[in-house]
Design a protein around this motif. Sequence first.
Motif, PDB file in Angstrom:
ATOM      1  N   VAL A 107       2.592   1.551  -3.468  1.00 20.20           N
ATOM      2  CA  VAL A 107       1.670   1.995  -4.511  1.00 20.20           C
ATOM      3  C   VAL A 107       1.427   3.492  -4.395  1.00 20.20           C
ATOM      4  CG1 VAL A 107      -0.737   1.883  -5.288  1.00 20.20           C
ATOM      5  CG2 VAL A 107       0.541  -0.223  -4.884  1.00 20.20           C
TER       6      VAL A 107
ATOM      7  N   LEU B 299      -1.972  -7.616  -5.582  1.00 20.02           N
ATOM      8  CA  LEU B 299      -2.655  -6.350  -5.894  1.00 20.02           C
ATOM      9  C   LEU B 299      -4.168  -6.481  -5.738  1.00 20.02           C
ATOM     10  CD1 LEU B 299      -0.645  -5.073  -8.998  1.00 20.02           C
ATOM     11  CD2 LEU B 299      -0.711  -4.053  -6.721  1.00 20.02           C
TER      12      LEU B 299
ATOM     13  N   ARG C 191       0.837  -1.203   0.000  1.00 15.93           N
ATOM     14  CA  ARG C 191       0.000   0.000   0.000  1.00 15.93           C
ATOM     15  C   ARG C 191       0.874   1.256   0.000  1.00 15.93           C
ATOM     16  NH1 ARG C 191      -4.369   1.072   4.856  1.00 15.93           N
ATOM     17  NH2 ARG C 191      -4.858   3.256   4.405  1.00 15.93           N
TER      18      ARG C 191
ATOM     19  N   LEU D  84      -5.616   2.525  -8.424  1.00 10.75           N
ATOM     20  CA  LEU D  84      -5.444   1.082  -8.562  1.00 10.75           C
ATOM     21  C   LEU D  84      -6.803   0.376  -8.585  1.00 10.75           C
ATOM     22  CD1 LEU D  84      -3.643  -1.477  -8.525  1.00 10.75           C
ATOM     23  CD2 LEU D  84      -3.729  -1.361  -6.022  1.00 10.75           C
TER      24      LEU D  84
ATOM     25  N   PRO E 217       1.035   1.497  -9.006  1.00 11.79           N
ATOM     26  CA  PRO E 217       0.919   0.040  -8.996  1.00 11.79           C
ATOM     27  C   PRO E 217       2.002  -0.683  -9.778  1.00 11.79           C
ATOM     28  CG  PRO E 217      -0.783   1.023 -10.375  1.00 11.79           C
ATOM     29  CD  PRO E 217      -0.139   2.142  -9.613  1.00 11.79           C
ATOM     30  N   GLU E 218       2.653   0.027 -10.701  1.00 13.19           N
ATOM     31  CA  GLU E 218       3.723  -0.600 -11.473  1.00 13.19           C
ATOM     32  C   GLU E 218       5.098  -0.370 -10.843  1.00 13.19           C
ATOM     33  OE1 GLU E 218       2.917  -2.564 -13.861  1.00 13.19           O
ATOM     34  OE2 GLU E 218       0.812  -1.986 -13.674  1.00 13.19           O
TER      35      GLU E 218
ATOM     36  N   ILE F 175      -4.016   4.220  -4.333  1.00 14.06           N
ATOM     37  CA  ILE F 175      -4.906   3.076  -4.159  1.00 14.06           C
ATOM     38  C   ILE F 175      -6.203   3.293  -4.931  1.00 14.06           C
ATOM     39  CG2 ILE F 175      -6.220   1.723  -2.488  1.00 14.06           C
ATOM     40  CD1 ILE F 175      -3.209   1.299  -2.362  1.00 14.06           C
TER      41      ILE F 175
ATOM     42  N   LEU G 118      -6.812  -1.149 -12.286  1.00 16.66           N
ATOM     43  CA  LEU G 118      -6.339  -2.528 -12.390  1.00 16.66           C
ATOM     44  C   LEU G 118      -7.495  -3.422 -12.808  1.00 16.66           C
ATOM     45  CD1 LEU G 118      -4.037  -4.618 -11.815  1.00 16.66           C
ATOM     46  CD2 LEU G 118      -5.047  -4.899  -9.549  1.00 16.66           C
TER      47      LEU G 118
ATOM     48  N   ARG H 184       2.047 -11.571  -8.216  1.00 18.02           N
ATOM     49  CA  ARG H 184       1.943 -10.123  -8.035  1.00 18.02           C
ATOM     50  C   ARG H 184       0.504  -9.632  -8.218  1.00 18.02           C
ATOM     51  NH1 ARG H 184       2.484  -5.364 -10.829  1.00 18.02           N
ATOM     52  NH2 ARG H 184       3.895  -3.792  -9.953  1.00 18.02           N
TER      53      ARG H 184
END
Length: 209
Positions: free
Chosen positions: A32, A67, A29, A117, A37-38, A114, A121, A63
Amino acid sequence: MSDTHDTVQEKRASYHHGDLRGQLLTVVRELVEAHGPEGFSVAEAARRAGVSTAAPYKHFKDRVDLLNALVSDAMDRLSWQMSQERDRHPAGSLEAVAGIGNAYITFAKTEPGIFRLMFGLTEGHDENTCLQEKGEACFLIVVKACADYLGVDTDDQSAARSAYMLWTSVHGHAFLSIDNKNTTELKSMEEWDFLMSVGRGILSAQMKA
């Protein structure tokens, strides 16, 4: 040097007490939020948690699984915050509806990495029943508040339509805010005034429909 060593030892102790999963989620967390996220690897998360690079795989397949677990945890927090803000106001009031939006925007501003994400994502999300259910649960909080305001059942189409229009408006505002894309005039607008105005306009239209 000793402080760093003590911190690592504390994290290792935490892992041996069975808290590795929670520790990894906390570390990821933070990563990120700092790098997106990458911007992290499972190996880096393990290093920061003070465990071996193989240890995370006792709790996460890969991974993406890690996530997805982070998103699941975030959805729980968002849902709780939305409910808490709603309950600060009388049931069926416009303020209760606005409170939900306020919690949503506050979450986005507090945890922008977040938040991105959660909605950026997509790998595996369609096949993740748990994430789908949690997303629907968040939306149903809005539907229920709209239904209470309109005086209809939660399965009434007017409640769902209102909830969708409110969500898209607040969601767009949240992203514009964290991306600093607001115009100068809108930046000076009080968040609560925005939420009350949008809520009043959308819900009033449904009552007249």
